[in-house]
Each structure stands twice: as structure tokens, then as C-alpha cells.
Design a protein around this motif. Structure first.
Motif, short mmCIF file in Angstrom:
data_model
loop_
_atom_site.label_atom_id
_atom_site.label_comp_id
_atom_site.label_asym_id
_atom_site.label_seq_id
_atom_site.Cartn_x
_atom_site.Cartn_y
_atom_site.Cartn_z
N LEU A 156 0.82 -1.21 0.00
CA LEU A 156 0.00 0.00 0.00
C LEU A 156 0.85 1.26 0.00
CD1 LEU A 156 -2.62 -1.14 2.64
CD2 LEU A 156 -3.11 -0.65 0.25
N ALA A 157 2.16 1.13 0.30
CA ALA A 157 3.01 2.31 0.45
C ALA A 157 4.01 2.40 -0.69
CB ALA A 157 3.75 2.26 1.78
N ASP A 158 3.97 3.52 -1.40
CA ASP A 158 4.88 3.69 -2.54
C ASP A 158 6.34 3.67 -2.10
OD1 ASP A 158 2.98 3.75 -4.52
OD2 ASP A 158 2.61 5.91 -4.29
N ALA A 159 6.61 4.16 -0.90
CA ALA A 159 8.00 4.16 -0.43
C ALA A 159 8.51 2.73 -0.32
CB ALA A 159 8.11 4.87 0.93
N ARG A 160 7.69 1.87 0.23
CA ARG A 160 8.12 0.47 0.35
C ARG A 160 8.25 -0.18 -1.03
NH1 ARG A 160 4.93 0.20 5.40
NH2 ARG A 160 3.15 -0.57 4.24
N LEU A 161 7.37 0.19 -1.94
CA LEU A 161 7.46 -0.38 -3.29
C LEU A 161 8.74 0.08 -3.98
CD1 LEU A 161 3.72 -0.11 -4.35
CD2 LEU A 161 5.00 -2.19 -3.81
N GLY A 162 9.15 1.29 -3.68
CA GLY A 162 10.43 1.77 -4.24
C GLY A 162 11.57 0.91 -3.71
N ARG A 163 11.53 0.63 -2.41
CA ARG A 163 12.53 -0.28 -1.82
C ARG A 163 12.49 -1.65 -2.50
NH1 ARG A 163 13.82 1.42 3.37
NH2 ARG A 163 15.68 2.67 3.09
N ARG A 168 11.74 -2.37 -5.47
CA ARG A 168 12.45 -2.33 -6.75
C ARG A 168 13.97 -2.35 -6.53
NH1 ARG A 168 7.97 0.99 -7.96
NH2 ARG A 168 9.13 2.86 -7.39
N GLU A 169 14.42 -1.61 -5.52
CA GLU A 169 15.86 -1.65 -5.21
C GLU A 169 16.32 -3.07 -4.84
OE1 GLU A 169 15.51 2.67 -3.03
OE2 GLU A 169 16.76 1.15 -2.07
N PHE A 170 15.46 -3.80 -4.18
CA PHE A 170 15.83 -5.15 -3.75
C PHE A 170 15.61 -6.20 -4.85
CE2 PHE A 170 17.07 -5.53 0.74
CZ PHE A 170 16.95 -4.21 1.13
N GLY A 171 15.11 -5.76 -6.00
CA GLY A 171 15.06 -6.70 -7.12
C GLY A 171 13.69 -6.99 -7.70
N ALA A 172 12.63 -6.36 -7.16
CA ALA A 172 11.31 -6.60 -7.75
C ALA A 172 11.29 -6.02 -9.16
CB ALA A 172 10.23 -5.96 -6.90
N ASP A 173 10.71 -6.74 -10.08
CA ASP A 173 10.64 -6.27 -11.46
C ASP A 173 9.46 -5.35 -11.67
OD1 ASP A 173 12.81 -8.00 -12.61
OD2 ASP A 173 11.53 -9.52 -11.71
N ILE A 174 8.39 -5.65 -10.96
CA ILE A 174 7.15 -4.90 -11.12
C ILE A 174 6.59 -4.65 -9.73
CG2 ILE A 174 4.75 -5.06 -11.96
CD1 ILE A 174 6.44 -7.18 -13.99
N THR A 175 6.06 -3.46 -9.51
CA THR A 175 5.44 -3.18 -8.22
C THR A 175 4.03 -2.68 -8.45
OG1 THR A 175 6.43 -0.97 -8.24
CG2 THR A 175 7.60 -2.67 -7.03
N ILE A 176 3.14 -3.01 -7.53
CA ILE A 176 1.73 -2.65 -7.64
C ILE A 176 1.28 -2.09 -6.30
CG2 ILE A 176 -0.61 -3.52 -8.04
CD1 ILE A 176 0.66 -5.88 -9.58
N ASN A 177 0.75 -0.87 -6.33
CA ASN A 177 0.16 -0.30 -5.12
C ASN A 177 -1.30 -0.71 -5.10
OD1 ASN A 177 -1.21 1.39 -3.28
ND2 ASN A 177 0.53 2.82 -3.32
N ASN A 178 -1.64 -1.63 -4.20
CA ASN A 178 -3.01 -2.14 -4.22
C ASN A 178 -3.98 -1.24 -3.47
OD1 ASN A 178 -1.81 -3.06 -1.83
ND2 ASN A 178 -3.30 -4.73 -1.62
N GLY A 179 -3.50 -0.08 -3.05
CA GLY A 179 -4.43 0.94 -2.59
C GLY A 179 -5.02 1.70 -3.78
N THR A 180 -4.25 1.81 -4.84
CA THR A 180 -4.68 2.62 -5.98
C THR A 180 -4.86 1.80 -7.26
OG1 THR A 180 -2.36 3.07 -6.49
CG2 THR A 180 -3.48 4.64 -5.06
N GLU A 181 -4.32 0.58 -7.26
CA GLU A 181 -4.45 -0.25 -8.47
C GLU A 181 -5.19 -1.53 -8.13
OE1 GLU A 181 -0.58 -0.55 -10.78
OE2 GLU A 181 0.08 0.39 -8.90
N ASP A 182 -5.73 -2.16 -9.16
CA ASP A 182 -6.39 -3.47 -8.99
C ASP A 182 -5.31 -4.54 -9.14
OD1 ASP A 182 -7.64 -5.90 -9.34
OD2 ASP A 182 -9.29 -5.08 -10.52
N ALA A 183 -4.83 -5.00 -8.01
CA ALA A 183 -3.68 -5.91 -8.01
C ALA A 183 -3.99 -7.22 -8.73
CB ALA A 183 -3.23 -6.20 -6.57
#
Lengths: 363, 363, 363, 363
Positions: free
Chosen positions: D200-207, D209-224
Motif C-alpha cells: 500500500l506504500a509507494d516508499a516500500r514499493l520503491g525499496r 524495486r531496489e531489492f530486485g522486484a521487477d514490477i510493483t503494484i500499489n493495491n491501494g490505488t491499483e487493482d492488483a
């Protein structure tokens, strides 16, 4: 030909309908020699499976004889005696190539008596015939293999193999109807230390003992959880198999299982269950679900041919194919008739000598 | 105390020697109630295992009673009746933590009657006692569990589990001596379609049938390869277990096995074999070797306690512990005496009631 | 059409031959867009594979475009771009249903350029097309996927997966030719702690480092066994992959491997090897052999599409399809030309933009 | 010594307390060189873990140096630098012998800072020391290995291994806090085709990506769910890892997963979830739960030593051990401070050269 045709909820008849014909080059036409009725057929008749269209022939379990093959069929020929399984495999999709025929996305999966005409009929069209039927060894009767069409591989794959039953295990089977009994029977292939059957009906528990359960628990009158913990020095079951399809029985399985154990769901569920993650998160459990793939059919045929497995005790009643309506009545009233599986015998059904049945105490 | 002491090739005696004492805090001292002799002991006496020092007490299989524990031992106590296994586990090294006790690099592995004093004695010191012995359920006699000290887990782990025996398989066991018979017995836990035993001696093949082999082949007089291919529609065995320890029998296994099958070597080999990679490279075979780890001992105990496994037929002869020299004579002359395992009974051996043995036809 | 035709040992020509036509309803005809040459083709030309009949078109690796399908084919259509794999699957036999296409008993397995006409041609007939070809994702060039026709799945399935390479392992690959390099490349999918390549040629070892080997050992000049034991604190390799096909290299693998480790044979052998059971029997090793099944092709396609795997560095030389004879010369003289795989490009080969290749340093 | 002592919900202090002493012969005393704080410690302070008694020293993750060993300890010695893991193993119970240390019934399991005094202290007593600590390779700093005490093996064993992450998979990690990030990091050891992080937190999703996630989804704003199905051609994820511990996120995982896929629960749950068996029964899913066993610690150490895994980016903040209270403040306010793991450095902490940290951008 004549067949058992569904005409919407509550309505069915054994009636004249069009003979099936080859549609695709990979089809075969099979004369049905023996068929049977499944609990799922009763669900369809209740209207619980709305994708079944009125006019559909029901049934998804049969032994028959090939009478015609499509132009692409080379490994089957007229006269071959085959088991027609509840699951059809296109053989080409990703899931079929992985042995997950039940998940077939190429037009197979469970289609008989569901999306296309089924097997409670004098004849049936079998799509993807070469990847969907199994030749029956000559010396085996129809009844020896008929229950490989659904109940045995379902119990074995979805219950016993998903549950990773191993030698020395304590296996608890919740539900002692036909699928639970088939789970008891196939669990014993792996020599568990004890098989425990749980049910609300003493009659079914008696059957479970006949099928090999070592211990039976009536959870209407006994505390099943306490009993299982007693039997396992307080640890819980290595494997718990859900063979009913209700939230309560599923939840019971998750309570009975030991830390590190497996819960294998075989039951068909219409409602969601509560998963007590507040206690389960730390318990190292594995929970599996699944539809049968029938990938073990060749292995089960080997076991029957080798005398290691005998599914004939499931055949509690027999009817001529033309008496399918009466067979439905008997099967639907299992609580009174004690029916497990009713066999529908066509004219050419390959039966065991009569005395053999009498010895086995089957009517 | 008295014990069977090795004095170099060909020389041994049942003689007075020093009582064992606690050396490390994790040690225990066990009074030997029942012991037995292994083919390996005969090898040692031939001088084939040169690391065994003269003066060593032989034997690596026993059931006994704890009489003293070291200061670090908290889960065992004086009076506990325990199975002492051929394999000792330090519990700390990488291999022990992976369940590979046979490969222990921390001072365990096969040490009894090999690197330290063994179990054909009135008393023995057990290093790493808490990770190396198994409490015996109260209701089981010594003979019911004694062969879990070596022969049963060896056959089961190195033969049956390494060979991935599964329901419906054709399993060929080459060699019908004690280890081959134990392989037949434990293979049947998984309901193979057929178990085939191959040996040169008809007497041993007769035993194999008693232990559960469905088919036996004398490969001195019959073409074993042709026979196995006949039994498998020309395919070969799913699993071939080598239970002799000679190049010829190993090579036979690699010829008998089907494409995609498994060869599990259990035999102890003194010579290299020829591996026909020119035919095997394309055959998708898996070949395994191994020393027993005994990680399945708890499971085998469960099976015995649950009445699923009965190793007592291995006990063909019985001697008092003080008659160990005579027992060696009987065991070494197995071809004439038909000995499988000879039981050495101490004063406190927990025996079954005598009539039970008589029923079983054991002398 | 024109094709590379085998005319007996030492004899081949790029010549006019008959266009392939649909024979069975499950066939497809493919226009070859890109093909390549395998070491096996050189073996055939030496006469080592006598079942190849003179007059056979060689080659078993291609990317092409479907131009015609048989009447039973419904999931492929004209214009589909497909990978044609070295292994054909009937889809119906026991082995195909188990995913063991390499063991197909229904007419598939390795047949291209072996038992039927192959893929170094302008067109080819593909039996069992629906279960034997893989659609190529649109955005991938021919060269990105061409080596999935043989070398990549062979190394991955028979070397890496059979060898159970896991994170943290020490993996030794003996042989740094194309198949050894493909083993290095695909082993790294599982993040071993270190990949060690052993070969006699420094040039090949250099390549191995480019493909991801962490350490290389020239076993002509260094003691490979001592070096591997040094790298593993005296323990030996977790996995040793034989990628040469000679007795010496196989035996080296069995000496390099740690207790409890795996030896995966990928090499094609013409001679038997010595299996030192006198030391191996106690070492808990697993030895596997195998022909590729190509069951991992979809997974490898996913990895390429996702940018996780790039087989294009194997393409060291390119020729027009009409120059196949010259390509054979280059490939056969790999010791001088440093050829790994030579690409045969038809008129419609889907290539990457030229500058992309130049960046990659490929000629 | 001084230590962080729990005094009941909401109350803690860094205070003087008694030095630990050897109680059992298998104990060791360790000087804590580096420790850290876990989310679980915050739960304890909220009163969520009532079995923690006031007066207990908190903390279950440390790198330290042995200063004293009990009389039974032979494989550890004063001066050894060791990782002290969140899980202690008695080494003797059934679960420890199976590698399930987290389920230890012999007095181990999660005990530090829970049932006995923990590791946020200057010294600690380590029960079952030989089976519970891991020697640290000389060349590794404290921070390189500190997070192997809990977060890395938890994510790897309970998420990645239970979820059977394999090459080419689509792996969805729900929750991008420290444990989710560790799941992303260790999932990549097996080269999935794509790793998708949901939070739910964009800051954590940014992290993420740094740790290797290829795609991130904010399920507060997107339909995961829709997004994952889009990424997988409508199929769903091969593996979904729950790394939050709430019913909603668990249920999301069961909706995201493909037929035949795996849901691995890593989150610690306080409430039950709804299991939609009415759709899942037919979907062939496997759901696992678990507490870490730490059996992979040696493998993870190998990967770090080999440069394949670098957990140091988890160290976002550093404090002297005496500043543990301030460290708690920073860690508890992670939403503002962006803390992942706060390192508590004792006087003898083995640090990397300062410039190394600066390069890595760690404060």
C-alpha cells in the motif's frame, strides 16, 4: 440410441436421442458396456452445476468398446476395450503436458456429462480419444476397472498423493462415503501405521472398517480431536484428508493435523471455510486442493492386474443400462439402500462369473 | 565384563575385558540384552577391514538397557530400554544435521566394532547417546526391534527409498541373503505390482518367496534378463536393487532396469564394476549408492508397533550371549545352517512367550 | 527444395530433394528460417550412428514458420513461427504422458536427421506437430531461441536438473565445449556458490569464464581433483556434470563429487567406464544419465522472454542456409575457428538489428 | 552486564542485570558483538505475546563471540565468532532430527527474548550451543551475516522454498516490509521470470524495486488482481507469498495464484482468514504455513561468502548497543525513518571499512 438425458433441475429421462458421430479427427465412438452414477450427477440434477445445459446426456464414468475412430487416431482401433475416464486430456496444452489433465485448457478436463454428452448412454463420442482413454487388460472385468473412471484416482491423487501419505503415518480420513472409502483403500497402498475414519453415521464407519480403516470415530457422539490426539501421543495426524465438502469438516482437518503435517482436501465445496491462521501460521502445515488428473490410471490398472487392489466392493448394486432411472433412485437413497456405487450394465458388460460375486456378498 | 574380542584376522575369543566407563558427558553405558552378528563381522575376521584394531570388541547391533549416563545426558535415564544402532550420530556436523548420520564427520557414523568397542558384549559405551539410540516401546520384544539396528533400515533406506519404490512398480532384488530379504520385506510397504528376487541358490529363493517375493529367478539356470523383460512387456524393471556386492550382480541390475528406472546399490563392494555408458547414457537411469543413515528408525518402530512390519522371521537361531563363539559358527555356515540372523540373548533379553516362537517355526 | 543430404560415412551434399508433404493428419510442414549444426551431425558423418540411412536430410534444430498443417491439427496454423526441437513427442505413449519425450515409444523421440528427414533444409515435415513444436514469442529473434532446440534443454535437464543444482552448491562441469558451456549458463539460474569448469584447452576455459564459470582448471596441467578439494574444504563438489563423453571424464566426476553428491552425465559415450564401487558404495552418490526430453522448453522460453537468459553468445558464426557445406567446415574445425554454434540463416530468418550483434562482438 | 529488559506491555529499559552463567553442560556464553531489533519485539512490547514474562531480556538475533562453554561442548571454543539464530535446536527431538528446528519439542525453538533471556544484551547464555549457533567465516563482517539470524532464512525457507519458487516463475510478494524484501531477494536466487511486489506504500514499493522486484503494484490505488492476471496472460501467479500477516493479504494471495500454483504464508497472523474453498477446491493449489527452521543457514552463509547474496542493504541505521532505546524509537517509527533493520553495535562489532558503507549509501 438411448441415454440418460438431463432436462433441467429435477428432470431427467432415459430416452431415445441421436447417435453420436465422429466430429474431429481425434474422436472415437465408444459403445458403453458398463457405466455408473456419481454424486456429482445428483448435484447436477439439483441445479448446482448451472453450466450443464438441458438436453445433455449425463455420466462421466464408463468401460466400453471402441466402434469407430477418427482419421487421426492410430493407437486405438475398433474392438478395443477401454476405460473412459471422467477427465479428458487434449494432450497439447501446458497443463496436459505437465500431467495436470484436470486443468486442461485445450478443450478437455471434466467435460463428459457436463459440457458435452456423457456416458450414461448406449454410445458416446470421446474427444481426444488417444490421450483420454486407457486400454483395459484382457483378464479384467468391467467392475474391476470401472471405478478407475473417477473415484479411485480422485481419492488416490487428491487425497493420498497430495497428502504425501507414507509408511508409518497416522492418516485421518474425514468422511466415509465412497470417496472417503476410496481414500482409505488407496492410503493403505503405502502402509500407514494407522488409518482413522471419522463420520457421523455408524453404518458408514462400519464400511470404513471393511475397507481397511483401523480405527473409526463417530464425531457426532465422540470428541474426534481428542481421540486423534490420544492416538498420536498428543501430536496430531500426519495427514488429514477432507472427503465431505463442508466447512466444518475442513476445519476439523486443520485442527487434527500435527505440526508439519498435511491437509488434503478432496471434498467438493459450495461454501468458504474459516482458516485459523492465528494458530496455523506457526504450525508448518501444507494444505492442498485439487480436481483429479487421472495421471495415475495406468498405475492403478497395474495394481488391479497384479492383484494388489480390488475396487469391486464398491459395486453394491447392479442394473441393466436401460434401468438407469431405477439405479438413480437407489443411488440417491444411499442412506437407506447403503449404496456405494451402482453399476449400469450394458448388453456386452464383461462380468465376472456369477459365483465370484456371490462369494463377495454383492447382490 | 565378557565380550567377543577381535585379535587379528581369523582370531577372536569370548573373554573377560574391562568394563566400559563414561568418557564424555554425552556418553551412556548400556547393558546388552540382545545382540546379533552381521556379515560385516565375518569380513572383519577375514581381515578385509584393516582399520579394525586387534583388541576391539566386535558387533554393531543391539537392544539394551541404560545403566549409566554422562553429565550432559538429559533425555535418557538408567533403566531405559533402547535400540543401539549400527550408526552413531554426533548430531552437530553438517551431515548429521541433514539426516545423513552415516556420513557423520563429528566422530560418529559406523564406529561400533569398527573404530571403538562394539556390542557383542555384556556392556558397551555409547557415544553421543542421545542422538544415537532409540527408546523401545514397552510392548515390543527384543527380537521385534533388534534387526532395526542395521539390516532393516539398510535395506529400506539404501534399497527401497533410494530406489524410489512406488505403488505399481516392478521391483527386482538381486541377491536373496538377509539384506536382499529385508529389501523384499520393506519394498512391500509401498505395494509394488510385483517383487522379483534373483539368486543362484534355490534355498535362498525359497526364503525370498516366504518373505514376500512374487517371482523368483535362479540366474544360474535361467536367463534372468529375459525373464524380467518377459514380466514387464519388454520394458525392464522400474527398480533394481543390488544386494550382493559383486560386479556381475551390479551390472545385471543396470541391464534389467527400464529406461527411466532406478538402480539402488546396497551391496558392499570390494571391486570396481563396468558401467556400460555406451548404452546407459541415453537410458535416463538413476544409480544410487549409500551406507545406511538409520534416519528411518522411528518410522520402522512405528510400523512394528502398529503391526505393519514383523522382522522376527529373520531370527533363525538363538544363543545365549556367552555362546557367541558357537553363534559365529552357525552364522558363518549359513549355506548349511540356513541361518539368516542369529540372536545373542543376554540374561535380561525381553523375549516373546515361548509358544509364540514355536508357532512361528523358529528353533 | 534444397537440403543437406547424408550419403553415407564422410559424404554429404547440399542438393535438390523432394519437397516434404503432409503424411499423417497430425503433421505440419515448416519452412526453415534458421537452423544449426550439432556435434551429433559430425558423429553421423563419421558413420558412428549406423541407423541413419543414406539419403536422409540431416539436422534436428530449427526455428521456422508453418506453411501447412494436417487435418487433425487445430492449435497451429499457417504463419505460426515455431521452434522445432530435436525431440518429437507422440503425446500418447506412457513416456510422453510422463514428460519423458526423449523416451517416446510412439514414433517420436530423436527422429529428425536420424530416422526421418531433418531440419538442415528449406522445408521439413514435422510429425506430431502439436506436441512437438513451440510457438516463439513475437519479440524474440531466431537466434535467441534457436539453441533451445537442443543444447540448452540438454544441459539444463540432463545436467542441471538431474544434478539437482541448488543455491550455494559447488558445481563442477567437466568439459567446456558447447554443452558444457550451456551447463555453466543454466546452472547459474540456481545461484550456486561457485561453478568450476574443467577442460584440457585453455581457449575453451576462457570461454567458460565468459559464460559464467567462476574458476577454471586445465586438467592437462593441473591436478583437478586436488584443486576441487581445495575449493571445497576437502569435501568435494556437490554436483559434477560430465559434458564430454569419455570414460576418463566420467571417472573424474565420480572422484570429484562429495559424499552425498550427484554426478549428472550429459556426454554421449561410445565406451564403457569403470565404476569404482569399492569406494563409491559407501559414498551416498547419485549418478544419472539421460537424453533430453525438452519438457523445460516453455520455461526456458519464459526466461529468455523475461531477459533472464541469453543464449545468443553461442552463435559464433553465421551462414546463409545455402552455404551449409561451408558451415559444416567451420563447425568441424572448431579447434581452429573457435566455433560454438554456426547459424544457418534462411531467407526469412528473423534477425536482431545488425548493430546489436556488433555490440555483442559476434562476427 | 547491561541489557534491554522487558517490564510488561509498553515498558522496557536498557539496564544493569545479572551476567549469564553456564547452566547446562551444553550451554555457551556469548558476548554480543552485533544485535538487531525485530518486528516481533514490538509485538511483545504491545503485549501481544503474553508468554513473555516481565524481566526478560529481549532480542533473538545476534553475532557474537564465545567466552565460555559448558563441559559437554567440544566443537565450539572461547573466541569463536558465531551467528546466534532466532531458533535454538535441542538436536535430539524428532523435529530437530528432521531439520524442523522451529518445531523443537526438546526445549529449543524460538526461546530467546521469549521464554529465556535474549540477545539485546552485552552477554547471553546459549542453550544447546553446538546445535544452535553457526561459526562465521573470518572474512565476513557482522552486518553481512547478522540478518541470517531471522529475516533471511524466514523469507527463504517459509516463502521461497515452501513456495517452490523455480526458474521462469512469476512470483508475487504481498507486503514490502523487511520480510517481503527478504523474500524478493532470496526468490531471485532461483531466477524467476518476474518478481512482483504488492504494497500500500509507494516508499516500500520503491525499496522493493531496489531489492530486485521487477514490477510493483500499489493495491491501494491499483487493482492488483487484474494487474497480476495481465502479467501472466490471464493465468495467475505461480507463487504468491504472504508477507504481511492480515486476512486480506492472505486472501489476496489465494486469488492471485494460478491453478496448480502455491501460496506460501510467511506473515504472523492474529486473526483467521476466509478460505474460499468454493472456488479453490478445484484449483489444485498448495498453501503452506511455517515458522523458520534455520536449516538453510549454512547454505546462506555459503552464498554470502561466495558473493552471491548481500544482505547489508537491510542495515539502514546503526546504534551503539548502549543506545538500544534510541534504536527502538527509530525502528518503531519506520514509516517516517524508513528503517528496515537497525544494527546494534557492541564494542567489538566487526565492521566493514567505513568507506565501504558510504559507498553503499548507508548512514
Amino acid at each position: 440410441m438411448k441415454a440418460l438425458v438431463y432436462h433441467g433441475p429435477g428432470q431427467k429421462d432415459w430416452e431415445r436421442t441421436e447417435d453420436p458421430t465422429i466430429v474431429a479427427p481425434s474422436d472415437a465412438i465408444v459403445r458403453i458396456d458398463s457405466s455408473t452414477i456419481c454424486g456429482t450427477d445428483l448435484h447436477i440434477l439439483k441445479g448446482d452445476v448451472p453450466e450443464v445445459q438441458p438436453g445433455t446426456v449425463l455420466g462421466h464414468e464408463a468401460v466400453g468398446t471402441i466402434v469407430e475412430v477418427g482419421s487421426a487416431v492410430t493407437t486405438l482401433a475398433e474392438g478395443d476395450r477401454v476405460l473412459v475416464s471422467c477427465i479428458t486430456s487434449c494432450g497439447r496444452c501446458r497443463f496436459c503436458k505437465e500431467g495436470h489433465y484436470g486443468l486442461c485448457t485445450g478443450g478437455g478436463g471434466w467435460i463428459f456429462g457436463h459440457l458435452i454428452d456423457g456416458l450414461q448412454a448406449e454410445y458416446a463420442r470421446i474427444p481426444f480419444a488417444e490421450t483420454s482413454v486407457y486400454k483395459v487388460p484382457e483378464n479384467l472385468t468391467d467392475e474391476q476397472v470401472l471405478f478407475l473412471a473417477d473415484i479411485l484416482p480422485t481419492a488416490y491423487e487428491v487425497g493420498v498423493l497430495n497428502g504425501k501419505v507414507d509408511a508409518g503415518d497416522t492418516v485421518v480420513v474425514v468422511g466415509a462415503g465412497p470417496i472417503g472409502l476410496a481414500t482409505v483403500m488407496t492410503a493403505k497402498l503405502y502402509t500407514p501405521a494407522q488409518v482413522v475414519a471419522i463420520d457421523l453415521a455408524d453404518a458408514r464407519l462400519g464400511r470404513a472398517r471393511e475397507f481397511g480403516a483401523d480405527i473409526t470415530i463417530n464425531n457426532g457422539t465422540e470428541d474426534a480431536i481428542a481421540a486423534v490426539f490420544d492416538l498420536t501421543q498428543g501430536l496430531g495426524a500426519d495427514v488429514a484428508v477432507e472427503a465431505v465438502g463442508m466447512p466444518e469438516t475442513f476445519e476439523l482437518c486443520t485442527e487434527l493435523v500435527r505440526p508439519g503435517g498435511r491437509v488434503a482436501n478432496v471434498g467438493v465445496h459450495g461454501h468458504s471455510a474459516t482458516l485459523h491462521l492465528e494458530t496455523l501460521w506457526i504450525k508448518d502445515v501444507t494444505i492442498t486442493t485439487g480436481l483429479v488428473d487421472t495421471f495415475t490410471t495406468p498405475r492403478l490398472l497395474q495394481l488391479i492386474a497384479g492383484g494388489r487392489l480390488d475396487p469391486t466392493p464398491f459395486a453394491t448394486h447392479r442394473f441393466a443400462l436401460g434401468e438407469t432411472l431405477a439405479a438413480y433412485d437407489t443411488f440417491a437413497a444411499a442412506a437407506e439402500t447403503n449404496a456405494l456405487k451402482v453399476v449400469l450394465e450394458g448388453e456386452y458388460a464383461l462380468r465376472a462369473p456369477r459365483e465370484l460375486f456371490e462369494t463377495a456378498g454383492v447382490s
